[in-house]
Write a protein that holds these residues in place. Structure first.
Motif, mmCIF file in Angstrom:
data_model
loop_
_atom_site.group_PDB
_atom_site.id
_atom_site.type_symbol
_atom_site.label_atom_id
_atom_site.label_comp_id
_atom_site.label_asym_id
_atom_site.label_seq_id
_atom_site.Cartn_x
_atom_site.Cartn_y
_atom_site.Cartn_z
ATOM 1 N N ASN A 54 9.373 4.697 7.719
ATOM 2 C CA ASN A 54 7.849 4.372 7.448
ATOM 3 C C ASN A 54 7.481 3.253 7.948
ATOM 4 O O ASN A 54 6.278 2.835 8.060
ATOM 5 N N LYS A 91 6.674 -4.500 7.876
ATOM 6 C CA LYS A 91 7.095 -5.474 6.547
ATOM 7 C C LYS A 91 7.254 -6.776 6.959
ATOM 8 O O LYS A 91 7.754 -7.387 7.914
ATOM 9 N N MET A 95 4.748 -10.900 1.716
ATOM 10 C CA MET A 95 3.885 -9.412 1.418
ATOM 11 C C MET A 95 4.846 -8.475 0.709
ATOM 12 O O MET A 95 6.064 -8.228 1.284
ATOM 13 N N LYS A 96 4.503 -8.086 -0.574
ATOM 14 C CA LYS A 96 5.274 -6.881 -0.998
ATOM 15 C C LYS A 96 4.985 -5.621 -0.433
ATOM 16 O O LYS A 96 5.783 -4.812 -0.257
ATOM 17 N N THR A 97 3.679 -5.314 0.083
ATOM 18 C CA THR A 97 3.417 -4.166 0.721
ATOM 19 C C THR A 97 3.196 -4.334 2.413
ATOM 20 O O THR A 97 3.031 -5.602 2.724
ATOM 21 N N PRO A 98 3.658 -3.315 3.183
ATOM 22 C CA PRO A 98 3.482 -3.437 4.525
ATOM 23 C C PRO A 98 2.165 -3.641 4.918
ATOM 24 O O PRO A 98 1.146 -3.376 4.436
ATOM 25 N N LYS A 100 -0.618 -2.912 7.901
ATOM 26 C CA LYS A 100 -1.122 -2.133 9.329
ATOM 27 C C LYS A 100 -1.477 -2.993 10.344
ATOM 28 O O LYS A 100 -2.174 -3.920 10.260
ATOM 29 N N ILE A 112 -5.225 -5.544 5.557
ATOM 30 C CA ILE A 112 -4.340 -5.648 4.426
ATOM 31 C C ILE A 112 -5.482 -5.120 3.261
ATOM 32 O O ILE A 112 -6.522 -5.133 3.256
ATOM 33 N N ASN A 113 -4.855 -5.077 2.244
ATOM 34 C CA ASN A 113 -5.553 -4.542 0.977
ATOM 35 C C ASN A 113 -6.230 -5.618 0.169
ATOM 36 O O ASN A 113 -5.837 -6.800 0.187
ATOM 37 N N LEU A 116 -5.111 -7.647 -2.781
ATOM 38 C CA LEU A 116 -4.015 -8.816 -2.620
ATOM 39 C C LEU A 116 -4.558 -10.217 -2.430
ATOM 40 O O LEU A 116 -3.682 -11.086 -2.863
ATOM 41 N N LYS A 229 -10.490 -2.726 1.857
ATOM 42 C CA LYS A 229 -9.514 -3.362 2.992
ATOM 43 C C LYS A 229 -10.234 -4.750 3.569
ATOM 44 O O LYS A 229 -11.416 -4.715 3.754
#
Length: 246
Positions: A54, A91, A95-98, A100, A112-113, A116, A229
């Motif tokens: 992923n 990754k 950052m804990k989340t990947p 895009k 990013i979200n 965050l 986002k």
């Protein structure tokens, strides 16, 4: 030991990307050597592949911080290296989340979200880095003093973003960024994460969803907020392959 790396110009904030996995001690040594022989470079990131289907790649900054321009640089580099696609999931350190990324060799954006990002009392926190935002101008010395006063130097990375409104949707910034483990303090020629911080602060205060931010380099970064986002996009001005002996 032969070290292969790339120098990428993501519209300022020139970034070195090193290929390979190294211990933290070796990363810091490589970083100091690259910054010494490439005086225009402002930071060093380490690119490794991943077995996770992923993810397209991992990016670890020398100081373990989050860096938007390094991510944009790696996205462009993945395209440059011959990937037959333009969308990547990476990754990132800090950052804990990947993250895009959409890239070509001439353009790159990160998404990013929104959740965050946090904002309070002119301080914007992004995982991996924190910024104090002010209309006041700072020198490197006074910026570091301000960061110390606000107890931000304990973070992996922190910075001061001086900003000025040019028109209704356009600002310009003067970023000064400190990275704790590499002990670097730069008046950066561009700052993607600092631009995100300014965009988020403006969104919280005024509801502004689209912004253009002129970097010290003269490049314009665009931010767009929507669907929970935030996206930042900007030019890629050059990619150069290099090698050194460590």
């Amino acid at each position: 030991m032969k070290i292969n790396y790339f120098i990428i110009n993501p519209g300022g904030n020139i970034t070195a990307i090193v290929c390979g996995k190294f211990t933290k001690k070796i990363k810091l040594k490589i970083t100091k050597n690259i910054l010494k022989i490439n005086p225009t470079a402002e930071q060093v990131g380490f690119w490794t592949n991943t077995k996770n289907k992923n993810l397209d790649a991992k990016l670890e900054m020398a100081g373990g911080e989050f860096c938007g321009n390094a991510l944009r640089s790696l996205g462009a580099l993945l395209t440059y290296a011959g990937n037959n696609k333009s969308n990547f999931i990476i990754k990132s350190s800090g950052m804990k989340t990947p993250v895009k990324i959409n890239s070509s060799e001439k353009f790159s954006s990160i998404t990013i979200n929104l959740e965050l990002l946090k904002y309070k009392n002119n301080i914007c926190s992004i995982p991996g880095i924190k910024y104090f935002l002010s209309e006041k101008k700072f020198t490197k010395l006074s910026a570091k003093s301000e960061l110390a006063k606000k107890n931000l130097l304990i973070n992996k990375a922190s910075g001061v973003i001086s900003y000025e409104k040019i028109n209704e949707k356009t600002y310009k910034i003067s970023p000064i960024v400190y990275v704790r483990d590499t002990e670097t303090l730069y008046s950066e020629s561009a700052c993607a994460s600092g631009t995100l911080a300014l965009a988020y602060m403006s969104y919280i205060k005024t509801g502004m969803k689209k912004m253009y931010v002129r970097q010290p380099s003269g490049s314009i970064f665009e931010t767009v907020i929507g669907n929970e986002k935030i996206e930042l996009s900007g030019p890629i001005l050059g990619i150069e392959k290099k090698m050194m002996l460590a």
